[in-house]
Write a protein that holds these residues in place. Structure first.
Motif, PDB file in Angstrom:
ATOM      1  N   ILE B 125       0.834  -1.211   0.000  1.00 48.40           N
ATOM      2  CA  ILE B 125       0.000   0.000   0.000  1.00 48.40           C
ATOM      3  C   ILE B 125       0.869   1.262   0.000  1.00 48.40           C
ATOM      4  N   MET B 126       1.957   1.268   0.760  1.00 46.76           N
ATOM      5  CA  MET B 126       2.805   2.464   0.787  1.00 46.76           C
ATOM      6  C   MET B 126       3.503   2.668  -0.561  1.00 46.76           C
ATOM      7  N   ASN B 127       3.877   1.579  -1.228  1.00 43.06           N
ATOM      8  CA  ASN B 127       4.477   1.691  -2.562  1.00 43.06           C
ATOM      9  C   ASN B 127       3.459   2.288  -3.541  1.00 43.06           C
ATOM     10  N   ILE B 128       2.222   1.763  -3.518  1.00 37.88           N
ATOM     11  CA  ILE B 128       1.187   2.266  -4.430  1.00 37.88           C
ATOM     12  C   ILE B 128       0.859   3.728  -4.093  1.00 37.88           C
ATOM     13  N   PHE B 129       0.768   4.019  -2.795  1.00 39.44           N
ATOM     14  CA  PHE B 129       0.486   5.388  -2.334  1.00 39.44           C
ATOM     15  C   PHE B 129       1.557   6.354  -2.863  1.00 39.44           C
ATOM     16  N   GLY B 130       2.806   5.938  -2.766  1.00 38.60           N
ATOM     17  CA  GLY B 130       3.904   6.773  -3.265  1.00 38.60           C
ATOM     18  C   GLY B 130       3.777   7.014  -4.762  1.00 38.60           C
ATOM     19  N   ARG B 131       3.411   5.962  -5.493  1.00 42.58           N
ATOM     20  CA  ARG B 131       3.265   6.097  -6.939  1.00 42.58           C
ATOM     21  C   ARG B 131       2.071   6.988  -7.277  1.00 42.58           C
ATOM     22  N   PHE B 132       0.972   6.839  -6.535  1.00 45.62           N
ATOM     23  CA  PHE B 132      -0.209   7.687  -6.761  1.00 45.62           C
ATOM     24  C   PHE B 132       0.114   9.164  -6.492  1.00 45.62           C
ATOM     25  N   ASN B 133       1.071   9.413  -5.590  1.00 47.28           N
ATOM     26  CA  ASN B 133       1.433  10.800  -5.269  1.00 47.28           C
ATOM     27  C   ASN B 133       2.256  11.456  -6.364  1.00 47.28           C
ATOM     28  N   GLU B 134       2.845  10.645  -7.256  1.00 51.65           N
ATOM     29  CA  GLU B 134       3.610  11.227  -8.369  1.00 51.65           C
ATOM     30  C   GLU B 134       2.624  11.745  -9.415  1.00 51.65           C
ATOM     31  N   PRO B 135       2.945  12.888 -10.057  1.00 55.64           N
ATOM     32  CA  PRO B 135       2.002  13.436 -11.038  1.00 55.64           C
ATOM     33  C   PRO B 135       1.938  12.623 -12.339  1.00 55.64           C
ATOM     34  N   GLN B 136       2.966  11.820 -12.632  1.00 59.57           N
ATOM     35  CA  GLN B 136       3.011  11.078 -13.897  1.00 59.57           C
ATOM     36  C   GLN B 136       1.831  10.114 -14.010  1.00 59.57           C
ATOM     37  N   ALA B 137       1.302   9.982 -15.235  1.00 60.54           N
ATOM     38  CA  ALA B 137       0.162   9.106 -15.490  1.00 60.54           C
ATOM     39  C   ALA B 137       0.466   7.679 -15.044  1.00 60.54           C
ATOM     40  N   LEU B 138      -0.559   6.983 -14.564  1.00 61.69           N
ATOM     41  CA  LEU B 138      -0.399   5.590 -14.137  1.00 61.69           C
ATOM     42  C   LEU B 138      -0.673   4.665 -15.307  1.00 61.69           C
ATOM     43  N   ASP B 139       0.112   3.600 -15.411  1.00 63.80           N
ATOM     44  CA  ASP B 139      -0.153   2.557 -16.405  1.00 63.80           C
ATOM     45  C   ASP B 139      -0.983   1.486 -15.702  1.00 63.80           C
ATOM     46  N   LEU B 140      -2.291   1.458 -15.976  1.00 68.13           N
ATOM     47  CA  LEU B 140      -3.176   0.546 -15.248  1.00 68.13           C
ATOM     48  C   LEU B 140      -3.487  -0.731 -16.038  1.00 68.13           C
ATOM     49  N   THR B 141      -2.657  -1.037 -17.052  1.00 64.83           N
ATOM     50  CA  THR B 141      -2.756  -2.354 -17.668  1.00 64.83           C
ATOM     51  C   THR B 141      -2.210  -3.380 -16.671  1.00 64.83           C
ATOM     52  N   ASP B 142      -2.510  -4.656 -16.892  1.00 65.01           N
ATOM     53  CA  ASP B 142      -1.962  -5.695 -16.006  1.00 65.01           C
ATOM     54  C   ASP B 142      -0.442  -5.598 -15.929  1.00 65.01           C
ATOM     55  N   ASP B 143       0.196  -5.427 -17.095  1.00 70.18           N
ATOM     56  CA  ASP B 143       1.666  -5.345 -17.128  1.00 70.18           C
ATOM     57  C   ASP B 143       2.164  -4.133 -16.348  1.00 70.18           C
ATOM     58  N   GLY B 144       1.471  -3.007 -16.542  1.00 72.24           N
ATOM     59  CA  GLY B 144       1.874  -1.779 -15.859  1.00 72.24           C
ATOM     60  C   GLY B 144       1.770  -1.918 -14.349  1.00 72.24           C
ATOM     61  N   ILE B 145       0.696  -2.533 -13.886  1.00 66.30           N
ATOM     62  CA  ILE B 145       0.514  -2.711 -12.438  1.00 66.30           C
ATOM     63  C   ILE B 145       1.532  -3.719 -11.907  1.00 66.30           C
ATOM     64  N   ARG B 146       1.773  -4.783 -12.666  1.00 68.31           N
ATOM     65  CA  ARG B 146       2.787  -5.761 -12.232  1.00 68.31           C
ATOM     66  C   ARG B 146       4.154  -5.098 -12.095  1.00 68.31           C
ATOM     67  N   THR B 147       4.476  -4.201 -13.036  1.00 70.13           N
ATOM     68  CA  THR B 147       5.747  -3.482 -12.953  1.00 70.13           C
ATOM     69  C   THR B 147       5.764  -2.600 -11.703  1.00 70.13           C
ATOM     70  N   MET B 148       4.647  -1.916 -11.444  1.00 69.83           N
ATOM     71  CA  MET B 148       4.565  -1.053 -10.264  1.00 69.83           C
ATOM     72  C   MET B 148       4.785  -1.863  -8.986  1.00 69.83           C
ATOM     73  N   LEU B 149       4.268  -3.096  -8.966  1.00 67.12           N
ATOM     74  CA  LEU B 149       4.337  -3.935  -7.767  1.00 67.12           C
ATOM     75  C   LEU B 149       5.545  -4.866  -7.750  1.00 67.12           C
ATOM     76  N   SER B 150       6.417  -4.732  -8.755  1.00 69.32           N
ATOM     77  CA  SER B 150       7.483  -5.736  -8.889  1.00 69.32           C
ATOM     78  C   SER B 150       8.413  -5.760  -7.687  1.00 69.32           C
ATOM     79  N   GLY B 151       8.461  -4.692  -6.922  1.00 75.30           N
ATOM     80  CA  GLY B 151       9.344  -4.674  -5.756  1.00 75.30           C
ATOM     81  C   GLY B 151       8.669  -5.122  -4.472  1.00 75.30           C
ATOM     82  N   ASN B 152       7.479  -5.695  -4.573  1.00 75.21           N
ATOM     83  CA  ASN B 152       6.768  -6.173  -3.385  1.00 75.21           C
ATOM     84  C   ASN B 152       6.383  -7.629  -3.576  1.00 75.21           C
ATOM     85  N   LEU B 153       6.861  -8.475  -2.680  1.00 79.69           N
ATOM     86  CA  LEU B 153       6.550  -9.900  -2.790  1.00 79.69           C
ATOM     87  C   LEU B 153       5.364 -10.256  -1.898  1.00 79.69           C
ATOM     88  N   CYS B 154       4.453 -11.078  -2.463  1.00 75.46           N
ATOM     89  CA  CYS B 154       3.338 -11.630  -1.704  1.00 75.46           C
ATOM     90  C   CYS B 154       3.375 -13.139  -1.895  1.00 75.46           C
TER      91      CYS B 154
END
Lengths: 292, 176
Positions: B125-154
């Motif tokens: 959540i803190m990683n996503i929150f940090g990304r949401f705080n950036e002004p740059q557009a979000l890539d909300l495709t599956d690949d884009g979200i996977r890249t955003m979450l690539s540094g968090n293991l579940c």
């Protein structure tokens, strides 16, 4: 895992930082800490003194001057990645930066720190070698500029002396008649490259290449240029046969032995494929830039 | 050896060099004298008792300890508290409103059942929150979200519901 004991100093000027670093033969510079702290947590590094340069105002920021992108020592990866001026001046930096670990790591880790860490599979050192950039260092004996091909010696080893601080890196701007490309093979997004290849291609008016630069990471103990493959592609129109020959030549540069990530044979195939793809992509992009 | 004897033989103080740190955590100014080698993650958990920041691998791989440092996501296990001198740190504890109303990202995780054991969730959540705080557009495709979450293991969910939650969170936060 916790880091071993050390003393800590946070100087406010580069001069003070140089004095602090020179005061102890086992001192190390702390910038973003994204490689140094895990190394300390694993006890792979055990500095007696950390000289934290994050409060040195003169080590912050990015400037573009005289055909060079000047990156100061405390510039974080993510800052360089998101800088629109940098993207316009040399899109290769932006493209390669997206492969450096993950956003939270890129928010903290520094570009110059990655160069000084000099992992043989890291992206930023490859970019510096590919573009023919340089690193500027300051020590008690003064300042000097070290060219990229003189800087990297071996995995985690550079020609920076232990009492010198790398205070900036310089990446040349991409020429208007050139195109670039970078990609790598990894098991997971954000991992160090099993093999990575970057290409910069300059085009003549007749549609042939006048200069081809290729570099690879992850395939030897340091980032390397691929001179044989470059020679095979220079002056050509990059036919399928030219690209295949260059890929085969590039594979000969792979010296990494089999390891837990990939075999030597796999890395050879990866480099050959990446060279073909990146050279072709760089040419397409050069044509787009010239056409504009 | 009796317990009393053992205790007398143990060192009662640390030889670690210390440092006075002053930083802002979730809007509150905190000042402490700490060992220079104290990690920000340990400072948050042990000194401030903010145990929402989880510690998994302590070498930057798992992402569980992600917090915001001056508004940008970072690994608190790869940051000395000394490096956060003067910084503004935000942890998972600051996300929900005072009255317990969940933040958009937390609400989306709840709606999409994006967690099972929950150990990785604060870092996610803190990683996503940090990304949401950036002004740059979000890539909300599956690949884009996977890249955003690539540094968090579940290790529970298989990520599918987490990807759905990021997309839902972007809707709730007006970033879709």
């Amino acid at each position: 895992m916790k880091p071993p004991l050390f003393r800590y100093q946070a100087p406010r000027t580069l001069k003070e930082a140089v004095v602090a670093l020179a005061s102890d033969p086992d001192a190390m510079v702390l910038a973003g800490g994204q490689s140094l702290l895990p190394a300390m947590n694993f006890r792979l590094a055990n500095p007696s003194l950390l000289v934290d340069i994050q409060h040195v105002a003169e080590l912050k920021g990015i400037a573009i001057e005289g055909g060079q992108i000047i990156v100061k020592a405390m510039t974080r990866h993510r800052e360089l990645e998101l800088d629109e001026r940098v993207r316009a001046a040399n899109p290769l930096l932006n493209e390669a930066m997206a492969h450096v670990a993950h956003i939270p790591i890129r928010n903290r880790g520094t570009v110059v720190g990655s160069l000084c860490h000099a992992d043989g599979a890291a992206e930023v050192p490859l970019v510096l070698v590919l573009l023919g950039g340089s690193v500027l260092v300051e020590g008690p004996a003064g300042r000097r500029e070290i060219a990229a091909d003189e800087f990297f010696r071996f995995h985690l080893t550079t020609t920076r002396r232990r009492d010198e601080i790398a205070f900036e890196a310089r990446f040349p701007v991409l020429r208007a008649d050139s195109g670039s490309a970078f990609d790598e093979v990894t098991r997971r997004h954000g991992d160090y490259a099993i093999a990575g290849v970057g290409a910069v291609v300059r085009m003549n008016a007749d549609g042939r290449t006048s200069e081809v630069r290729l570099a690879a990471c992850g395939v030897t103990s340091r980032p390397i240029r691929l001179p044989e493959a470059e020679k095979l592609l220079t002056g050509t129109a990059l036919s399928e046969a030219d690209l295949k020959a260059a890929g085969r030549a590039a594979a000969e540069a792979v010296t990494a032995p089999d390891d837990m990530h990939a075999s030597n044979a796999y890395r050879r195939r990866a480099v050959a494929t990446l060279v073909r793809r990146m050279a072709a992509k760089a040419v397409t992009r050069a044509r787009e830039r010239i056409g504009r | 050896m009796t317990r009393g004897n053992l205790q007398r033989r143990l060192a009662q103080t640390s030889d670690d060099p210390t440092l006075e740190v002053s930083l802002t955590v979730n809007g509150e100014r905190v000042e402490r004298v700490v060992s220079v080698r104290m990690l920000l993650s340990d400072f948050l958990r042990h000194e401030l008792r903010l145990t929402g920041t989880h510690v998994g691998c302590e070498h930057g791989i798992c992402g569980c300890c992600t917090v915001l440092i001056d508004g940008k996501s970072g690994r608190s296990c790869l940051t000395l508290v000394a490096q956060a001198q003067g910084a503004e740190v935000t942890t998972i504890e600051a996300l929900a409103a005072e009255d317990g109303r969940l933040h958009a990202i937390q609400q989306a995780f709840k709606e999409c059942h994006a967690l099972q054991c929950g150990f990785c969730t604060p870092g996610m959540i803190m990683n996503i929150f940090g990304r949401f705080n950036e002004p740059q557009a979000l890539d909300l495709t599956d690949d884009g979200i996977r890249t955003m979450l690539s540094g968090n293991l579940c290790r529970c969910t298989g990520y599918v519901n987490i990807i759905a939650a990021v997309r839902r969170a972007a809707q709730l936060a007006g970033r879709a």
